[in-house]
Design a protein around this motif. Structure first.
Motif, PDB file in Angstrom:
ATOM      1  N   SER A 153      84.305  47.429  57.892  1.00 41.06           N
ATOM      2  CA  SER A 153      83.727  46.235  58.239  1.00 41.06           C
ATOM      3  C   SER A 153      84.795  45.288  58.197  1.00 41.06           C
ATOM      4  O   SER A 153      85.698  45.043  57.090  1.00 41.06           O
ATOM      5  CB  SER A 153      82.468  45.716  57.687  1.00 41.06           C
ATOM      6  N   ASP A 154      84.906  44.076  58.757  1.00 43.01           N
ATOM      7  CA  ASP A 154      85.793  43.047  58.782  1.00 43.01           C
ATOM      8  C   ASP A 154      85.772  42.239  57.389  1.00 43.01           C
ATOM      9  O   ASP A 154      86.748  41.984  56.859  1.00 43.01           O
ATOM     10  CB  ASP A 154      85.800  42.027  59.840  1.00 43.01           C
ATOM     11  N   TYR A 158      77.284  52.348  53.338  1.00 43.04           N
ATOM     12  CA  TYR A 158      76.058  51.088  53.758  1.00 43.04           C
ATOM     13  C   TYR A 158      75.838  50.023  52.362  1.00 43.04           C
ATOM     14  O   TYR A 158      75.909  50.489  51.616  1.00 43.04           O
ATOM     15  CB  TYR A 158      74.953  51.522  54.398  1.00 43.04           C
ATOM     16  N   GLU A 195      73.895  47.093  56.604  1.00 43.86           N
ATOM     17  CA  GLU A 195      75.203  46.990  57.226  1.00 43.86           C
ATOM     18  C   GLU A 195      76.166  48.357  56.853  1.00 43.86           C
ATOM     19  O   GLU A 195      76.184  48.432  55.803  1.00 43.86           O
ATOM     20  CB  GLU A 195      75.866  45.690  57.295  1.00 43.86           C
TER      21      GLU A 195
END
Length: 119
Positions: A59-60, A36, A45
């Motif tokens: 994650s994108d 994260y 995130e």
């Protein structure tokens, strides 16, 4: 059991860093592990995660640039970060579900490691 991250630092945009998350103490296995990050003023995130079996998600924002990997159920989990951008600047945290020798699984967080990408 403790999680310890290493490998953070300062790098120029376009450069690379490799983070490592290792568990110390007595345990049976490390199950799912996630990396994260938290930038100033933003929420934490999920960047990437890997299961005990090696399945991964990203994650994108980091897909195609970051790679999460592990060798075994007890080995450190690495995050290879390439083509770094200033927006990748954050404190990076490792989170892991660790199974004790008694069969109980618990959630652990590392202390975090700073990654700073200069433009």
């Amino acid at each position: 059991v403790q999680l310890v991250e290493s490998g953070g630092g300062l790098v120029q945009a376009g450069g690379s860093l490799r983070l490592s998350c290792a568990a110390s103490g007595s345990f049976f296995s490390i199950n799912a592990v996630g990396w994260y990050r938290q930038a100033p003023g933003k929420e934490r995130e999920l960047v990437a995660a890997i299961t005990r079996g090696g399945n991964t998600i990203y994650s994108d924002s980091v897909k195609g640039r970051f790679t999460i990997s592990r060798d075994s159920a007890k080995s450190p989990v690495d995050l290879q970060m390439n083509s770094l951008k200033p927006e990748d600047t954050a404190v990076y945290y490792c989170n892991a579900e660790i199974r004790s020798v008694w069969g109980r699984s618990s959630d652990y967080w590392g202390q975090g490691t700073q990654v700073t990408v200069s433009s």
